[in-house]
Design a protein around this motif. Structure first.
Motif, mmCIF file in Angstrom:
data_model
loop_
_atom_site.group_PDB
_atom_site.id
_atom_site.type_symbol
_atom_site.label_atom_id
_atom_site.label_comp_id
_atom_site.label_asym_id
_atom_site.label_seq_id
_atom_site.Cartn_x
_atom_site.Cartn_y
_atom_site.Cartn_z
ATOM 1 N N GLU A 1 0.856 -1.191 0.000
ATOM 2 C CA GLU A 1 0.000 0.000 0.000
ATOM 3 C C GLU A 1 0.893 1.243 0.000
ATOM 4 O O GLU A 1 1.643 1.485 0.943
ATOM 5 N N ALA A 2 0.876 1.975 -1.097
ATOM 6 C CA ALA A 2 1.733 3.161 -1.224
ATOM 7 C C ALA A 2 1.119 4.322 -0.464
ATOM 8 O O ALA A 2 -0.084 4.558 -0.519
ATOM 9 N N GLN A 3 1.964 5.030 0.252
ATOM 10 C CA GLN A 3 1.544 6.225 0.970
ATOM 11 C C GLN A 3 2.387 7.398 0.491
ATOM 12 O O GLN A 3 3.581 7.255 0.241
ATOM 13 N N GLY A 4 1.759 8.520 0.363
ATOM 14 C CA GLY A 4 2.471 9.708 -0.111
ATOM 15 C C GLY A 4 1.922 10.960 0.545
ATOM 16 O O GLY A 4 1.089 10.901 1.451
ATOM 17 N N ARG A 5 2.383 12.097 0.063
ATOM 18 C CA ARG A 5 1.979 13.385 0.615
ATOM 19 C C ARG A 5 1.376 14.240 -0.495
ATOM 20 O O ARG A 5 1.970 14.403 -1.564
ATOM 21 N N GLY A 6 0.192 14.752 -0.259
ATOM 22 C CA GLY A 6 -0.461 15.606 -1.233
ATOM 23 C C GLY A 6 0.205 16.972 -1.317
ATOM 24 O O GLY A 6 0.629 17.532 -0.310
ATOM 25 N N ILE A 7 0.303 17.500 -2.513
ATOM 26 C CA ILE A 7 0.919 18.808 -2.745
ATOM 27 C C ILE A 7 -0.127 19.736 -3.330
ATOM 28 O O ILE A 7 -0.847 19.380 -4.261
ATOM 29 N N LYS A 8 -0.228 20.922 -2.784
ATOM 30 C CA LYS A 8 -1.219 21.891 -3.249
ATOM 31 C C LYS A 8 -0.834 22.431 -4.618
ATOM 32 O O LYS A 8 0.307 22.804 -4.863
ATOM 33 N N MET A 9 -1.806 22.418 -5.517
ATOM 34 C CA MET A 9 -1.576 22.953 -6.849
ATOM 35 C C MET A 9 -1.545 24.476 -6.800
ATOM 36 O O MET A 9 -2.401 25.096 -6.179
ATOM 37 N N LYS A 10 -0.562 25.070 -7.459
ATOM 38 C CA LYS A 10 -0.442 26.523 -7.473
ATOM 39 C C LYS A 10 0.058 26.962 -8.834
ATOM 40 O O LYS A 10 1.241 26.828 -9.141
ATOM 41 N N VAL A 11 -0.846 27.462 -9.655
ATOM 42 C CA VAL A 11 -0.514 28.026 -10.954
ATOM 43 C C VAL A 11 -0.773 29.523 -10.884
ATOM 44 O O VAL A 11 -1.848 29.952 -10.473
ATOM 45 N N ASP A 12 0.220 30.313 -11.281
ATOM 46 C CA ASP A 12 0.109 31.757 -11.114
ATOM 47 C C ASP A 12 0.515 32.458 -12.402
ATOM 48 O O ASP A 12 1.268 31.918 -13.214
ATOM 49 N N VAL A 13 0.001 33.698 -12.560
ATOM 50 C CA VAL A 13 0.367 34.555 -13.683
ATOM 51 C C VAL A 13 1.498 35.464 -13.222
ATOM 52 O O VAL A 13 1.336 36.247 -12.293
ATOM 53 N N VAL A 14 2.651 35.348 -13.863
ATOM 54 C CA VAL A 14 3.811 36.149 -13.468
ATOM 55 C C VAL A 14 3.993 37.374 -14.352
ATOM 56 O O VAL A 14 4.723 38.303 -13.992
ATOM 57 N N ASP A 15 3.369 37.386 -15.510
ATOM 58 C CA ASP A 15 3.442 38.541 -16.407
ATOM 59 C C ASP A 15 2.166 38.587 -17.227
ATOM 60 O O ASP A 15 1.760 37.564 -17.794
ATOM 61 N N PRO A 16 1.436 39.705 -17.271
ATOM 62 C CA PRO A 16 1.800 41.035 -16.766
ATOM 63 C C PRO A 16 1.604 41.165 -15.260
ATOM 64 O O PRO A 16 0.836 40.404 -14.669
ATOM 65 N N PRO A 17 2.283 42.167 -14.652
ATOM 66 C CA PRO A 17 2.099 42.390 -13.209
ATOM 67 C C PRO A 17 0.655 42.758 -12.889
ATOM 68 O O PRO A 17 -0.022 43.441 -13.649
ATOM 69 N N GLY A 18 0.205 42.293 -11.733
ATOM 70 C CA GLY A 18 -1.172 42.567 -11.329
ATOM 71 C C GLY A 18 -2.189 41.627 -11.933
ATOM 72 O O GLY A 18 -3.384 41.743 -11.639
ATOM 73 N N LYS A 19 -1.746 40.713 -12.834
ATOM 74 C CA LYS A 19 -2.630 39.728 -13.467
ATOM 75 C C LYS A 19 -3.773 40.398 -14.238
ATOM 76 O O LYS A 19 -4.876 39.880 -14.303
ATOM 77 N N VAL A 20 -3.496 41.572 -14.813
ATOM 78 C CA VAL A 20 -4.497 42.306 -15.581
ATOM 79 C C VAL A 20 -3.947 42.537 -16.991
ATOM 80 O O VAL A 20 -2.859 43.093 -17.157
ATOM 81 N N VAL A 21 -4.684 42.077 -17.975
ATOM 82 C CA VAL A 21 -4.307 42.276 -19.378
ATOM 83 C C VAL A 21 -5.118 43.448 -19.930
ATOM 84 O O VAL A 21 -6.348 43.376 -20.016
#
Length: 564
Positions: free
Chosen positions: A455-475
């Motif tokens: 039985e494999a056991q592991g650790r869940g990792i939180k998904m985090k996708v972010d907008v790095v450009d343009p600043p402020g995440k506003v197009v």
């Protein structure tokens, strides 16, 4: 009365002391000889030196100030004083405010309110002055000094929660909103032994509409302040004007944690196996809390009468004995109101009673939390009946003789020489030679006769996708003519540790944007990003087909799971 010689001129000096702030108009007559009297009108505005701070004011809850504020608002709504305060209001137009109204209008409102309070105070002093005879000069001088002691709403600077050892600072901007240069000073002596300090010297003749900034620092440790609320009133005295009060507030608090259990007691665990228990840490205070956990063993006494070499050898042996307890994670930080779970694992290596203590240290806090931990290890034993099997004498080439041995123990027993099934079951569990991972693979115990199920056991990792450009995440697409196309590039990064596969799509409530080909994202297929900062480019295309009002839309991320 006076006399003017033929061909000469006489200069008349007119002095007027306005009793209240505001516009005034007075008239007097001059009669020369038998000629008709000439009427002279004296017009002007009574004012006073004053300053404005970019801090909220303590008005709510004070019936007097709320009533004056309402009257000032009504007066400004009529437009009687609005044009006169625009120039001064522009000086503080860039200052952040606490309310939802415009900053310049808020500055005008405060100025109008201050004038009305000064006028109300001056009228009260005039009534007191008229009740005494003119010969009482001492009383008149005291009344004139009281004119500058009008009570104005306090400014408030609240630094919130501060941990001893930290230093909080805040920059305050002072603007001269009067018509004349203003000189003022801060009475810093009132801040002695309060933890607050102000970096502002005496300011002389600050021009109208000019500003000056100063820093307010709060260091509770420098004054050895106890835990609790700190409230200090800092006066700023304006020469020839009223005194402005600044209420400095802070709350001295230590980080603290609440532990869900005050004792951990494991059941008996067989050597080679482990058992886990969970405790919860909860930050119930309003300051962030950094914590760490260490496991300590009870100190066993060593005979002091032993020779030095044997005494040192015993101490080293005691230190080398494994504790048997493991804590995961051993450190972390909690935001206000946040909780976390800590796993305590008990893995005995020999048959004995284990005792330990979880020491929970909190950064910048005198609180020390201790959780006793108890456990007992058991070694697997086999009991055979009989203990010795004795077979009688046998002749060569005979059929042999059989004996029966009964083995008692609730565990599976097999012969290493004759049983080969365990080798096939343990083959998937063998760690490759190039695997340096310190993690252990935990498997549930098998009952006698059962096959080994990994039985494999592991650790869940939180998904985090972010907008790095343009600043402020506003197009910002700008103004685009019908039939034309504008393209903008957006950089998307995967800041989680695991690789991800996801898709982007645009959602909007504007009907014009829902038409095909108006607002598009390329590529429209699934995107795959490696973990730890991998990036990709997304093209945003806007091609309007009809006239549209200004709009805003959102881009949603649809995750299809971790990539292989």
């Amino acid at each position: 009365m006076g006399y003017v010689e033929p061909g000469k001129q006489q200069v008349l000096k007119v002095y007027y002391l306005p009793g209240v702030p505001g516009v005034f108009c007075r008239a007097f007559q001059i009669q020369v000889g038998h000629l008709e009297p000439e009427k002279v009108c004296l017009k002007g505005e009574g004012t006073f030196p004053r300053i404005h701070l970019d801090l909220p004011r303590n008005i709510k809850g004070n019936a007097k100030y709320e009533k004056i504020l309402q009257k000032a608002q009504e007066k400004l709504d009529k437009g009687s004083q609005r044009d006169e305060a625009i120039a001064l209001g522009e000086a503080v137009a860039a200052e952040p405010r606490m309310d939802d109204s415009g900053t310049m209008w808020d500055a005008q409102l405060q100025m109008q309110m201050e004038e009305m309070l000064m006028e109300e105070h001056a009228v009260e002093q005039q009534k007191a002055l008229s009740s005494r005879p003119p010969e009482d000069t001492a009383f008149h001088q005291r009344v004139h000094r009281r004119l500058l002691k009008a009570e104005l709403p306090e400014y408030i600077l609240d630094l919130g929660y501060v941990v001893p050892g930290d230093i909080h600072t805040h920059m305050v901007k002072i603007t001269n909103t009067g018509h004349f240069p203003a000189s003022f000073r801060v009475d810093g002596y009132v801040l002695y032994n309060t933890g607050f300090s102000v970096c502002l010297e005496r300011v002389k003749r600050l021009p109208s509409c000019e500003s000056k900034t100063f820093e307010v620092c709060f260091d509770p440790q420098s004054a050895n302040l106890p835990l609790g609320k700190v409230d200090v009133l800092l006066p700023i005295k304006v020469r020839g004007g009223p005194t402005f009060q600044v209420r400095l507030r802070a709350m001295v608090a230590e980080p603290s944690l609440c532990v869900s259990r005050d004792r951990l007691e494991f059941s008996a665990v067989q050597c080679g196996q482990c058992q886990e228990e969970t405790i919860q840490l909860h930050n119930t205070f309003q300051v962030p809390c950094k914590w760490s956990i260490s496991m300590t063993d009870p100190v066993e006494e060593v005979d002091k009468h032993l020779p030095g070499s044997e005494h040192q050898k015993l101490l080293e042996e005691m230190k080398s004995v494994p504790c048997g307890f493991e804590v995961l994670p051993s450190a972390g930080s909690l935001a206000p109101g946040q909780q976390c779970h800590v796993q305590v694992r008990f893995s005995p290596t020999e048959e004995k009673c284990y005792r330990g203590e979880l020491q929970i240290q909190i950064c910048q806090s005198s609180q020390r939390l201790q959780v006793p931990v108890l456990g007992r290890g058991l070694e697997p034993r086999l009991e055979s009946i009989p203990a010795e099997l004795e077979l009688g004498p046998l002749l060569p080439q005979s059929h042999g003789e059989e004996g029966t041995v009964v083995v008692k123990k609730p565990c599976e027993v097999y012969s290493v020489q004759f049983e080969q099934q365990h080798l096939a079951e343990e083959q998937p569990l063998q760690t490759p030679k190039n695997d340096n991972s310190p993690n252990s693979l935990l498997l549930p115990p098998c009952a006698p006769g059962e096959k080994l199920n990994a039985e494999a056991q592991g650790r869940g990792i939180k998904m985090k996708v972010d907008v790095v450009d343009p600043p402020g995440k506003v197009v910002k697409l700008g103004n685009v003519c019908i039939g034309q196309t504008v393209k903008k590039m957006v950089t998307v990064a995967n800041k989680s540790a695991a690789p991800l596969t996801f898709k982007l799509r645009v959602t909007s409530t504007v009907p014009e944007l829902q038409e095909a080909g108006v607002l598009c994202l390329k590529p429209s297929k699934d995107l795959k990003l490696k973990g730890r900062g991998d990036t990709c480019k997304v093209e945003v295309t806007f091609s309007p087909k009809r006239r549209m009002q200004p709009f805003s839309g959102e881009v949603l991320l649809e995750c299809h799971g971790a990539a292989s």
